[in-house]
Design a protein around this motif. Structure first.
Motif, short mmCIF file in Angstrom:
data_model
loop_
_atom_site.label_atom_id
_atom_site.label_comp_id
_atom_site.label_asym_id
_atom_site.label_seq_id
_atom_site.Cartn_x
_atom_site.Cartn_y
_atom_site.Cartn_z
N PHE A 163 0.83 -1.20 0.00
CA PHE A 163 0.00 0.00 0.00
C PHE A 163 0.87 1.26 0.00
O PHE A 163 0.62 2.20 -0.75
CB PHE A 163 -0.93 0.02 1.23
N GLU A 164 1.90 1.29 0.84
CA GLU A 164 2.78 2.46 0.90
C GLU A 164 3.55 2.66 -0.40
O GLU A 164 3.84 3.78 -0.78
CB GLU A 164 3.73 2.35 2.10
N ALA A 165 3.89 1.59 -1.09
CA ALA A 165 4.56 1.72 -2.39
C ALA A 165 3.61 2.33 -3.42
O ALA A 165 4.03 3.12 -4.26
CB ALA A 165 5.06 0.36 -2.87
N MET A 166 2.34 1.97 -3.34
CA MET A 166 1.36 2.51 -4.28
C MET A 166 0.92 3.93 -3.94
O MET A 166 0.53 4.69 -4.80
CB MET A 166 0.13 1.59 -4.32
N HIS A 167 1.01 4.29 -2.64
CA HIS A 167 0.55 5.60 -2.17
C HIS A 167 1.57 6.22 -1.22
O HIS A 167 1.31 6.37 -0.03
CB HIS A 167 -0.80 5.45 -1.45
N PRO A 168 2.76 6.60 -1.73
CA PRO A 168 3.79 7.14 -0.83
C PRO A 168 3.39 8.48 -0.22
O PRO A 168 3.98 8.90 0.77
CB PRO A 168 5.00 7.29 -1.75
N GLU A 169 2.38 9.14 -0.76
CA GLU A 169 1.96 10.43 -0.24
C GLU A 169 1.09 10.31 1.01
O GLU A 169 0.82 11.30 1.69
CB GLU A 169 1.19 11.21 -1.32
N ILE A 170 0.66 9.10 1.35
CA ILE A 170 -0.21 8.90 2.51
C ILE A 170 0.61 8.37 3.67
O ILE A 170 1.32 7.38 3.56
CB ILE A 170 -1.36 7.91 2.16
N ASP A 171 0.47 9.05 4.81
CA ASP A 171 1.13 8.64 6.04
C ASP A 171 0.16 7.74 6.80
O ASP A 171 -0.88 8.20 7.27
CB ASP A 171 1.49 9.88 6.86
N VAL A 172 0.48 6.45 6.90
CA VAL A 172 -0.40 5.49 7.55
C VAL A 172 -0.01 5.37 9.02
O VAL A 172 1.16 5.13 9.34
CB VAL A 172 -0.33 4.10 6.88
N ARG A 173 -1.01 5.53 9.89
CA ARG A 173 -0.79 5.40 11.33
C ARG A 173 -1.73 4.34 11.86
O ARG A 173 -2.95 4.43 11.69
CB ARG A 173 -1.03 6.74 12.03
N ILE A 174 -1.16 3.33 12.52
CA ILE A 174 -1.94 2.21 13.01
C ILE A 174 -2.01 2.28 14.53
O ILE A 174 -0.99 2.46 15.20
CB ILE A 174 -1.32 0.86 12.58
#
Length: 154
Positions: A116-127
Motif C-alpha cells: 500500500f505504501e509503495a502505491m501511495h507514498p503520499e499517505i502517512d499510515v498510522r496504526i
C-alpha cells in the motif's frame, strides 16, 4: 572523473529550453527573460566545453551531446520533482489513521502495508492497535470498547 557541477539555474534553464525547444517558452516557465535563459545556456556550454544547441533562425535543435545530456537531466529533474511532491504531500497532512485489534494488525494489515505504501507514498499510515473500536455513527468519531459496542448491537 571531475567533481565539477554546473549551477542549478543553468541546468534548469537548459532542461526547460531543451524540453520546449524554445528560449521564450523556457523563460516564461522560469519567470525570467529569454536573454537570461540564453546567457545561462551559453555559460553552461562554455563551462562544459560542448555545444548543446544548434541555433537556427527562430528555432532550436539539440546537438547529439545536448540530447544525451537532456535525457539524463530530464530523468534527474523528474526524480527531484517526485521526491518534492512526496515530501510536501506528507507535510500537508495526508494521513490515514487505522484503529484495529492487535491480531488484525499483526496477521492481516501489516503484511499488506508495504505494498500500500509503495502505491501511495503520499499517505502517512498510522496504526493504532486496541481492543477499542471507533463508533463512526457518533459525532466526533469517539472511541468505545468492543464490549460496549457488542452490548449496543444486542
Amino acid at each position: 572523473m571531475s567533481d565539477y557541477l554546473p549551477s542549478l539555474s543553468a541546468l534548469r534553464a537548459f532542461e526547460a529550453a531543451a524540453r520546449h525547444l524554445s528560449m521564450t517558452l523556457a523563460a516564461k516557465e522560469l519567470n525570467v527573460t529569454p536573454g537570461a535563459v540564453s546567457l545561462q545556456i551559453r555559460d553552461l556550454e562554455s563551462s562544459l566545453g560542448v555545444k548543446l544547441f544548434e541555433r537556427k533562425t527562430r528555432a532550436l535543435a539539440l546537438t547529439v551531446e545536448g540530447a544525451d545530456y537532456f535525457s539524463t537531466l530530464r530523468a534527474a529533474f523528474r526524480l527531484v520533482r517526485e521526491a518534492t511532491a512526496a515530501i510536501t504531500a506528507r507535510g500537508r497532512g495526508a494521513v490515514l489513521n487505522v484503529t484495529c485489534t492487535a491480531g488484525f494488525a499483526t496477521y492481516w494489515l501489516v503484511p499488506r502495508l508495504r505494498r500500500f505504501e509503495a502505491m501511495h507514498p503520499e499517505i502517512d499510515v498510522r496504526i493504532s492497535a486496541s481492543h477499542r473500536v471507533l463508533d463512526f455513527s457518533a459525532t466526533g468519531s469517539t472511541l468505545q470498547s468492543a464490549t460496549d459496542s457488542a452490548a449496543m448491537t444486542a
